[in-house]
Design a protein around this motif. Sequence first.
Motif, short mmCIF file in Angstrom:
data_model
loop_
_atom_site.label_atom_id
_atom_site.label_comp_id
_atom_site.label_asym_id
_atom_site.label_seq_id
_atom_site.Cartn_x
_atom_site.Cartn_y
_atom_site.Cartn_z
N ALA A 209 0.84 -1.21 0.00
CA ALA A 209 0.00 0.00 0.00
C ALA A 209 0.87 1.25 0.00
CB ALA A 209 -0.93 -0.01 1.22
N TYR B 213 -6.21 -1.54 3.48
CA TYR B 213 -5.28 -0.42 3.54
C TYR B 213 -5.71 0.74 2.64
CZ TYR B 213 -2.24 -3.36 6.30
OH TYR B 213 -1.73 -4.14 7.30
N GLU B 214 -6.76 0.53 1.84
CA GLU B 214 -7.30 1.62 1.04
C GLU B 214 -8.54 2.22 1.70
OE1 GLU B 214 -5.78 3.11 -1.35
OE2 GLU B 214 -4.16 1.66 -1.11
N LYS C 76 -6.05 4.22 6.01
CA LYS C 76 -5.02 4.93 5.25
C LYS C 76 -4.57 6.19 5.99
CE LYS C 76 -4.29 6.79 0.58
NZ LYS C 76 -4.94 6.97 -0.74
#
Length: 407
Positions: free
Chosen positions: A213, A383-384, A389
Amino acid sequence: MAEHNASPDAEFKVPEWINTALIQKALQKSEEGNLQVQDISVEMGTAPGDNYSSSIYRVRATLSDGSPRSYLVKGPPPGVMGETTAQLGAFRVENLMLSDIVPQVEALLEEAAPGRFPPFAARCPLYGSHPVEFLVLQDLAPAGFKMADRKRGLDLRHSLLALQNLARYHAGSHALLRRKPQLREELPPHWLEKADEGAKQFLENMIQMAADACRSWPGYEEYAILLERYKLVAMETGKVCARPKPGAFNVIAHADFWVNNMMFQYEDGYPQPQGYRMVDFQGCTVSSPSLDLLYFFNTSVTDDVSARHQKLLLQEYHSTLEETLRLLRLEAPSYETLLKDLDAHGPFALMGTLNVIPFVRAQRAVDLEASLTTGGNGLAYLYEDPAVKKWMQRVLPEYKRKEWLDS
């Protein structure tokens, strides 16, 4: 005598072993008298994603005199997580803590300052191992206790209350360890010491997905390299951190001290919490207090508290620790010593960020059991998530500055 009824909107099957006979036994252990359990109703005790190490059921009972009682029954979760819980002896540890050690800590504090300290945890009237390991616990909900929102994290007031109570618990447990050093042998080492290859692979996969990421976030490419280096030593570094150091200030660490393992009591008309209890003592171990502090700060507080109020919270924790130990006629480590110890245990901040934050902050529910069977593969989407994030992009530069990412 009636058997159990599931709540009308329940979409689960009540285990057969949760029945009136079980609750009758718990009642007799916790209360005097000849009251009988007439009937019970059972519903899930937690929402999906709120608890990973147990299946929790809320059991409401009606007694022979018409009065109500409410209990929580904890049993093993299904699948891989249940096997892991059994391997770690988690139910045995929690029973030892709630039935023996925590009451002893509370008794020491009561002796030092009568009437000053409330209980740390719910009572556990019954533990058993057949047909599965289980615990029957006092249900704190009727007294106004409930969990905070794990996705939002704890604000400053909730965080202060949590750390004041943690400091008192740490002080009392340190005093108990001095009186009864044999407890060091009765409590298991940190779960990392028993982690199998599957757990190691899961942790490494989570770190790799975080690195991937970072590689896709402009300006964060260097953290991908640092995380991939850390991945190679993460498990062993965690083990070293968790081990109690001879001559150091050690306590009986909760070792899973995050927002879902605490309950706050509210009163009508008062939005701020008036009371507090810790829950889920399955991972307790003798170690540094830094394990609980770092895990808390890196899993459980709001972005604002994490960014602006950690110093205030640490000072409050230390002053409460110092005051409580003084009542126990013991000396606390200095504030500077506490800060050095936190820095030395920095990898536990990483453990919290990489192994917990993606699950607790993401808006999308995670099927942890399915994730465990694949070693965590397929969770890159976490992680998005905007909240995950945002947290990662804020704390990684701080970890680099503190050299916690060095391997």
